[in-house]
Design a protein around this motif. Structure first.
Motif, PDB file in Angstrom:
ATOM      1  N   ARG A  37       0.839  -1.206   0.000  1.00 42.96           N
ATOM      2  CA  ARG A  37       0.000   0.000   0.000  1.00 42.96           C
ATOM      3  C   ARG A  37       0.869   1.250   0.000  1.00 42.96           C
ATOM      4  NH1 ARG A  37      -3.992  -0.757   4.740  1.00 42.96           N
ATOM      5  NH2 ARG A  37      -2.343  -2.058   5.539  1.00 42.96           N
ATOM      6  N   MET A  38       1.811   1.288  -0.918  1.00 45.15           N
ATOM      7  CA  MET A  38       2.778   2.383  -0.962  1.00 45.15           C
ATOM      8  C   MET A  38       2.400   3.450  -1.976  1.00 45.15           C
ATOM      9  SD  MET A  38       6.378   0.447  -0.592  1.00 45.15           S
ATOM     10  CE  MET A  38       6.782  -0.445   0.904  1.00 45.15           C
ATOM     11  N   THR A  39       1.286   3.268  -2.661  1.00 46.41           N
ATOM     12  CA  THR A  39       0.885   4.246  -3.659  1.00 46.41           C
ATOM     13  C   THR A  39       0.410   5.513  -2.959  1.00 46.41           C
ATOM     14  OG1 THR A  39       0.143   2.410  -4.992  1.00 46.41           O
ATOM     15  CG2 THR A  39      -0.559   4.596  -5.690  1.00 46.41           C
ATOM     16  N   PRO A  40       0.953   6.680  -3.339  1.00 48.27           N
ATOM     17  CA  PRO A  40       0.529   7.904  -2.674  1.00 48.27           C
ATOM     18  C   PRO A  40      -0.932   8.226  -2.959  1.00 48.27           C
ATOM     19  CG  PRO A  40       2.074   8.381  -4.459  1.00 48.27           C
ATOM     20  CD  PRO A  40       1.984   6.900  -4.350  1.00 48.27           C
ATOM     21  N   ASP A  41      -1.604   8.836  -1.996  1.00 49.42           N
ATOM     22  CA  ASP A  41      -3.001   9.218  -2.195  1.00 49.42           C
ATOM     23  C   ASP A  41      -3.067  10.481  -3.061  1.00 49.42           C
ATOM     24  OD1 ASP A  41      -2.543  11.463  -0.633  1.00 49.42           O
ATOM     25  OD2 ASP A  41      -3.281  10.518   1.185  1.00 49.42           O
ATOM     26  N   PRO A  42      -4.281  10.901  -3.468  1.00 44.75           N
ATOM     27  CA  PRO A  42      -4.381  12.043  -4.402  1.00 44.75           C
ATOM     28  C   PRO A  42      -3.721  13.319  -3.875  1.00 44.75           C
ATOM     29  CG  PRO A  42      -6.449  10.851  -4.348  1.00 44.75           C
ATOM     30  CD  PRO A  42      -5.581  10.236  -3.290  1.00 44.75           C
ATOM     31  N   LEU A  43      -3.778  13.575  -2.574  1.00 44.69           N
ATOM     32  CA  LEU A  43      -3.157  14.800  -2.053  1.00 44.69           C
ATOM     33  C   LEU A  43      -1.633  14.736  -2.191  1.00 44.69           C
ATOM     34  CD1 LEU A  43      -3.886  17.523  -0.649  1.00 44.69           C
ATOM     35  CD2 LEU A  43      -3.252  16.405   1.496  1.00 44.69           C
ATOM     36  N   LEU A  44      -1.046  13.596  -1.891  1.00 50.07           N
ATOM     37  CA  LEU A  44       0.408  13.450  -2.042  1.00 50.07           C
ATOM     38  C   LEU A  44       0.815  13.538  -3.514  1.00 50.07           C
ATOM     39  CD1 LEU A  44       1.221  10.659   0.592  1.00 50.07           C
ATOM     40  CD2 LEU A  44       1.820  13.082   0.723  1.00 50.07           C
ATOM     41  N   ILE A  45      -0.007  12.968  -4.387  1.00 53.38           N
ATOM     42  CA  ILE A  45       0.286  13.069  -5.826  1.00 53.38           C
ATOM     43  C   ILE A  45       0.239  14.532  -6.253  1.00 53.38           C
ATOM     44  CG2 ILE A  45      -0.583  12.523  -8.145  1.00 53.38           C
ATOM     45  CD1 ILE A  45      -1.456   9.790  -6.967  1.00 53.38           C
ATOM     46  N   GLU A  46      -0.745  15.267  -5.739  1.00 53.84           N
ATOM     47  CA  GLU A  46      -0.842  16.700  -6.076  1.00 53.84           C
ATOM     48  C   GLU A  46       0.390  17.452  -5.577  1.00 53.84           C
ATOM     49  OE1 GLU A  46      -4.599  18.473  -4.898  1.00 53.84           O
ATOM     50  OE2 GLU A  46      -3.754  20.476  -5.201  1.00 53.84           O
ATOM     51  N   LEU A  47       0.865  17.089  -4.378  1.00 50.39           N
ATOM     52  CA  LEU A  47       2.067  17.749  -3.836  1.00 50.39           C
ATOM     53  C   LEU A  47       3.285  17.457  -4.719  1.00 50.39           C
ATOM     54  CD1 LEU A  47       3.746  19.295  -1.808  1.00 50.39           C
ATOM     55  CD2 LEU A  47       3.611  17.336  -0.247  1.00 50.39           C
ATOM     56  N   ILE A  48       3.426  16.224  -5.152  1.00 53.29           N
ATOM     57  CA  ILE A  48       4.545  15.873  -6.048  1.00 53.29           C
ATOM     58  C   ILE A  48       4.446  16.696  -7.332  1.00 53.29           C
ATOM     59  CG2 ILE A  48       5.536  14.051  -7.486  1.00 53.29           C
ATOM     60  CD1 ILE A  48       4.553  12.031  -5.304  1.00 53.29           C
ATOM     61  N   GLU A  49       3.245  16.730  -7.905  1.00 50.86           N
ATOM     62  CA  GLU A  49       3.078  17.437  -9.189  1.00 50.86           C
ATOM     63  C   GLU A  49       3.323  18.926  -9.036  1.00 50.86           C
ATOM     64  OE1 GLU A  49       0.019  14.252 -11.265  1.00 50.86           O
ATOM     65  OE2 GLU A  49      -0.797  16.118 -10.455  1.00 50.86           O
ATOM     66  N   LEU A  50       2.784  19.514  -7.965  1.00 48.40           N
ATOM     67  CA  LEU A  50       2.960  20.954  -7.766  1.00 48.40           C
ATOM     68  C   LEU A  50       4.434  21.291  -7.539  1.00 48.40           C
ATOM     69  CD1 LEU A  50       0.719  23.426  -6.006  1.00 48.40           C
ATOM     70  CD2 LEU A  50       3.139  23.428  -5.403  1.00 48.40           C
ATOM     71  N   THR A  51       5.136  20.427  -6.794  1.00 43.99           N
ATOM     72  CA  THR A  51       6.563  20.648  -6.551  1.00 43.99           C
ATOM     73  C   THR A  51       7.326  20.633  -7.875  1.00 43.99           C
ATOM     74  OG1 THR A  51       6.387  19.676  -4.347  1.00 43.99           O
ATOM     75  CG2 THR A  51       8.593  19.777  -5.306  1.00 43.99           C
ATOM     76  N   HIS A  52       6.962  19.712  -8.766  1.00 42.30           N
ATOM     77  CA  HIS A  52       7.629  19.652 -10.079  1.00 42.30           C
ATOM     78  C   HIS A  52       7.320  20.885 -10.913  1.00 42.30           C
ATOM     79  CE1 HIS A  52       9.715  15.760 -10.454  1.00 42.30           C
ATOM     80  NE2 HIS A  52       8.929  15.422  -9.449  1.00 42.30           N
ATOM     81  N   GLU A  53       6.105  21.400 -10.798  1.00 42.22           N
ATOM     82  CA  GLU A  53       5.745  22.600 -11.580  1.00 42.22           C
ATOM     83  C   GLU A  53       6.404  23.844 -11.010  1.00 42.22           C
ATOM     84  OE1 GLU A  53       1.472  22.951 -11.604  1.00 42.22           O
ATOM     85  OE2 GLU A  53       1.298  20.951 -12.481  1.00 42.22           O
ATOM     86  N   ALA A  54       6.364  23.988  -9.685  1.00 46.15           N
ATOM     87  CA  ALA A  54       6.806  25.233  -9.052  1.00 46.15           C
ATOM     88  C   ALA A  54       8.323  25.306  -8.896  1.00 46.15           C
ATOM     89  CB  ALA A  54       6.131  25.384  -7.683  1.00 46.15           C
TER      90      ALA A  54
END
Ligand SMILES: C[S@@+](CC[C@H](N)C(=O)[O-])C[C@H]1O[C@@H](n2cnc3c(N)ncnc32)[C@H](O)[C@@H]1O
Length: 165
Positions: A26-43
């Motif tokens: 159960r290591m798949t990140p939840d939607p909030l963690l995925i959003e944090l990863i994506e936002l970090t890559h964008e910003a």
């Protein structure tokens, strides 16, 4: 013991084995963690690699739960992924102090901690981590310390944290 008398017991982490472990743990990140990863890559694209891997985040949550940790110190907040993962594992009433020098990076963290509803148990201390650690009171002891910052500073962080078990 000579090296050639040792039995090879290590397993290669093939893509198939990696997928299996992710499925089992159960290591798949939840939607909030995925959003944090994506936002970090964008910003902050040039530094986004600094975020711990999702598997490490899941391991941190697991370790905090396993220890029943109440008191954690983290060195190196960045955009808050690892602190969010650890805060989720804390026992009721537990707290995490996390150190960083960057207001820019940690503004992202603050936003996501609030959205994850763990902001009540995370205290961000801005400034050089060695100064922050030296200013910590002797009590309470620490249940867990996670050092993930500037590598030359590690020995100093270790020397401050190791006597506080
Ligand atoms: C590898 S990143 C931390 C990643 C974070 N644990 C995560 O999972 O997103 C390292 C962080 O250490 C911070 N840092 C570098 N030197 C520091 C220092 N002397 N004191 C405190 N923080 C420092 C950087 O600003 C950066 O945000």
């Amino acid at each position: 013991m000579r090296n050639d008398t040792l039995t090879a017991r290590n397993l290669a982490l093939t893509p198939e084995l990696h997928d299996y472990l992710l499925d089992q743990g159960r290591m798949t990140p939840d939607p909030l963690l995925i959003e944090l990863i994506e936002l970090t890559h964008e910003a902050i694209p040039e530094q986004a690699h600094m975020t711990v891997a999702p598997e490490e985040g899941a391991l941190l949550t697991f370790l905090v739960r396993l220890l029943g940790a109440r008191t954690i110190v983290e060195v190196g907040t960045f955009t808050g992924y690892s602190s969010l993962c650890m805060a989720r594992g804390l026992r009721a009433g537990g707290s995490l102090i996390t150190c960083d020098v960057s207001a820019e990076y940690t503004d992202v963290a603050r936003d996501f901690w609030a959205r994850a509803q763990v902001d009540d148990r995370i205290e961000l201390r801005l400034g050089d981590a060695l100064d922050t650690l030296r200013a910590l009171p002797a009590e309470p002891h620490l249940d867990l310390a996670f050092i993930d910052a500037d590598k030359p500073g590690y020995i100093g962080y270790w020397e401050e944290l190791a006597p506080r078990p």
